[in-house]
Design an enzyme around this catalytic site. Structure first.
Site, mmCIF file in Angstrom:
data_model
loop_
_atom_site.group_PDB
_atom_site.id
_atom_site.type_symbol
_atom_site.label_atom_id
_atom_site.label_comp_id
_atom_site.label_asym_id
_atom_site.label_seq_id
_atom_site.Cartn_x
_atom_site.Cartn_y
_atom_site.Cartn_z
ATOM 1 N N GLY A 33 0.816 -1.204 0.000
ATOM 2 C CA GLY A 33 0.000 0.000 0.000
ATOM 3 C C GLY A 33 0.847 1.250 0.000
ATOM 4 O O GLY A 33 1.937 1.276 0.575
ATOM 5 N N LYS B 104 4.195 0.299 8.555
ATOM 6 C CA LYS B 104 3.941 1.577 7.891
ATOM 7 C C LYS B 104 5.113 2.511 8.140
ATOM 8 O O LYS B 104 5.397 2.888 9.282
ATOM 9 C CB LYS B 104 2.648 2.192 8.410
ATOM 10 N N ASP C 280 -9.555 10.437 8.389
ATOM 11 C CA ASP C 280 -9.481 9.989 6.981
ATOM 12 C C ASP C 280 -10.342 8.745 6.799
ATOM 13 O O ASP C 280 -9.893 7.702 6.333
ATOM 14 C CB ASP C 280 -8.034 9.693 6.595
#
Length: 761
Positions: A438, A459, A556
């Protein structure tokens, strides 16, 4: 020469002992006779001997004139024919003499076999049919010569005996009905055959059974000759005319091998060391003849000249040849050889003829430098390692690592891991591109494998400002304590890098966005399943808003940030834009961030992110579930690009069916569709104060799920009787069977998606 010296020494000794003049005269006379015999044996040519005839050089042991050759067998006569000087050996014109190859090229006579129409007979012509070289230094070269026959109906033989009874070889040449072409294969128009080694006599003849009396389209003549194979090139004119005989004027080139034949080999000649030993040069060598008994002489390696003459082999300057020494080196000529030297720091290698680095010199010069360099390197590494550790410790402190450790000590039940940078690099194969699952505005997500083969999602965040660095440790504490089935669990972090890295549990089955619009769209998911996923996502957001302390605003919310685990249970993910609910009003001001199509209009105007901003974004997700359309269509008409705007317009005009897909109309109950549409409308209110809380949204979705499971249930709050839908149609969504309990992720029969997906927006 050595024999003369020995004789002179003995003679001088005897002279000293002689008692009278008579004995002295006898000794001197014997010495003169011995010297004369030796000079006669070696036959040193006079400087006045002719060394060239016409264009042909005559090297010794060959010679022209008396006492100019090694022996009479090497005599060459120089004759003038038609005003041109030409060398001859007997009746054969000499074309070339080679000392290095020990060969002599001459012109041999062609034997003809022609049909005489007057006598009706075949007649043999040519000057010589036989050649006898026995008891001479010459042998017919088996390497250079071939017995060559030209004709269209010819069988010719070559014999090595003077009685023509010993057949050595022969070949047949025919033309037949085939056309003869230049350079055609042997046997068609011509033929060639080899001869044996050591041959010193030959006789050529034709088989009388083959004749040209009946041939009309080709020449009536056939030809046979022992000639140099390299000089022959077949032409059709040779069988159509007398061109072959005319080309060479009745003669063709032939090669002799010559040698010194008075001894059988070099070994015998060296052992006997007779006065007739021909290799007179001190720098010469004896080599056995390759064609018959005897030997030849050659200059030793590094010398060139005539080995048959005293001092005939002189040193050869190899430095004149550019290939002697490698490029960049210096060539030094030596007696009988040469030497190559290389520039300083390089050494000549005899093995591969190159200038290689002088390793001995280099090692000697550089060993001290290498030791110093190694010491300096290790010192530098130690210093840099200490600096790196200090930097990592400073990053760890800035990101709240100390605060996190204190909290972990006080709450022993806290399940949270602080990873080192090395551990995460190993888990992701040094952040290999193939591990990326991603990308987004807040960073890149990698799939990693840690100990016990546990899959994780790592991440790597983008750069964050100083204020966010200070709050990062506190946020880690909050996120690490969140333990809800509908929120992706944060299992750890890495704080010793400049930008902290987050480690989440790995969710394998993609996102809600993929399920509705993308690569998983073809899984035939029922509408009730989508409703259940939306309800689970609302429960997760409600937990963040209500039970986290302090509350967490996601910032978000979108379908791409709702992940699906192996049972397709919703997992709210990606807190890259999340903030803690601020207690100070000044903290509301921040840079607007999020995803187009989901952004709260009020947030875009005020730059104040609240819980109701998440509610607005979730309302867009409800529209995706209801309509199957994407939030923003950039390729459509400008007025129809925003899904929320289209939906609100349709609701205002009481015409919801314009935004609903065909398969939805009539497939689900009107109450369910109307209730979900009304809930989405409330979430999308322009004013955040009018929007429901996430708790109210989750409760309403729970009630709507009962509608999908129990179609006879009606919403008590619904007072409208007019259906919002028009018409009926069939679709691809299957209504789930009603049950007396809520469906769980274990109870739904969903296809599994083998591809993992993890999005960082």
């Amino acid at each position: 020469m050595e024999m003369i010296k020995l004789t002179v020494t003995i003679t001088c000794s005897l002279i000293l002992q002689a008692s009278n003049m008579e004995m002295l005269l006898q000794l001197v006379l014997g010495l003169l006779l011995l010297a004369a015999n030796y000079a006669s044996a070696i036959a040193i040519p006079s400087p006045q001997c002719q060394k060239q005839c016409g264009n042909v050089e005559i090297p010794y042991p060959f010679g022209i004139g008396v006492n100019c050759s090694l022996s009479v067998d090497f005599n060459i006569s120089c004759q003038v024919q038609e005003g041109i000087s030409k060398p001859f050996k007997g009746d054969f014109e000499v074309l070339d003499i080679s000392l290095s190859d020990s060969t002599m090229r001459v012109l041999n006579y062609i034997v003809t076999y022609c049909y005489n129409a007057t006598s009706n007979d075949m007649e043999v012509g040519g000057k010589y049919r036989k050649f006898d070289a026995r008891d001479t230094p010459y042998r017919f070269s088996d390497v250079h010569n071939k017995f060559t026959v030209i004709g269209c109906n010819t069988l010719a033989y070559i014999f090595d005996s003077d009685n023509d009874t010993v057949l050595q070889s022969g070949c047949v040449s025919t033309c037949g009905k085939l056309s003869v072409a230049d350079g055609s294969f042997s046997g068609m128009g011509y033929c060639q055959t080899v001869i044996p080694r050591g041959m010193d006599y030959y006789s050529a003849d034709f088989d009388i059974g083959f004749n040209t009396s009946q041939i009309s389209s080709f020449s009536r003549c056939s030809y046979a000759v022992l000639m140099e194979a390299a000089a022959f090139n077949f032409s059709t004119l040779y069988v159509n005319t007398t061109k072959f005989n005319d080309t060479y004027a009745g003669r063709a080139p032939m090669v002799f091998n010559w040698a010194i034949r008075n001894e059988t080999s070099c070994e015998v000649a060296k052992r006997n060391k007779t006065a007739s030993y021909a290799c007179l040069s001190g720098n010469s060598e004896c080599v056995d003849s390759t064609n018959g008994a005897g030997y030849v002489c050659t200059c030793s390696k590094g010398y060139q000249g005539n080995p048959y003459l005293p001092d005939g082999c002189q040193d050869y300057n190899e430095c004149k040849d550019s290939s002697s020494c490698p490029s960049g080196s210096i060539c030094h000529n030596t007696e009988g050889g040469y030497q190559c030297s290389c520039p300083a720091g390089r050494k000549f290698s005899d093995q591969n003829k190159t200038c290689n680095p002088d390793t001995g010199l280099i090692i000697g010069v550089t060993v001290g430098f290498v030791v110093l360099l190694i010491s300096s390197f290790f010192g530098y590494v130690i210093i840099q390692k200490r600096k790196l550790n200090k930097v990592k410790q400073e990053h760890f402190r800035q990101h709240g690592g100390l605060l996190l450790f204190e909290k972990m000590k006080s709450e022993r039940g806290l399940s949270f891991t602080v990873f080192t940078e090395a551990e995460l690099m190993q888990a992701t194969n040094n952040y290999d591109k193939s591990r990326i699952i991603g990308r987004g505005g807040h960073g890149t997500v990698y799939k990693g494998i840690v100990k016990d083969n546990m899959s994780i999602a790592i991440k790597r965040c983008s750069l964050i400002d100083e204020r966010q660095k200070k709050e990062f440790g506190q946020e880690m504490l909050i996120l690490s304590q969140i333990n809800h089935k509908n929120i992706v669990k944060l299992v750890g972090c890495c704080l010793e890098v400049e930008v902290p890295m987050l480690v989440y549990e790995f969710i394998p089955n993609g996102t809600l966005f993929d399920l509705i619009h993308g690569k998983n769209q073809a899984l035939q998911i029922s509408f009730s399943t989508l409703l259940r996923i939306a309800h689970e996502a609302a429960e997760g957001l409600h937990f963040l808003h209500s039970y986290a302390s302090p509350p967490i605003i996601h910032g978000d919310v979108k379908s791409a940030n709702i992940l699906l685990d192996h049972n397709y249970m919703a997992k709210v993910s990606d807190f890259g834009a999340s903030i803690l609910a601020p207690s100070d009003k000044e903290q509301y001001v921040t840079m607007v961030q999020g995803t187009c199509g989901y952004l709260d209009p009020e947030y875009m105007q005020t730059c104040q992110l609240t819980e109701k901003s998440d509610v607005y974004s979730f309302g867009v997700i409800l529209l995706e579930v209801l309509t199957g359309q994407e939030p923003l269509k950039l390729d459509g008409p400008e007025k129809q690009r925003s899904l929320s705007s289209n939906f609100l317009s349709a609701m205002k005009e009481n015409n919801l069916d314009v935004v609903l897909p065909t398969h939805m109309k009539g497939q689900e109950s009107n109450e369910l569709i109307r209730g979900l549409a009304e809930l989405a409308k409330q979430c999308l209110d322009m004013f955040g104060i009018n929007r429901p809380s996430m708790k109210e949204v989750a409760d309403e979705l729970g009630r709507l799920r009962k509608i999908s499971l129990h179609p006879w249930v009606r919403l008590e709050a619904e007072t409208e009787t007019q259906s919002l839908l028009s018409g009926t149609s069939t679709g691809r969504f299957d209504i789930e069977c009603a049950t007396t309990r809520y469906p769980t992720q274990e109870g739904e029969n969903l296809p599994m998606n083998p591809r993992s997906s993890y999005y960082a927006r």
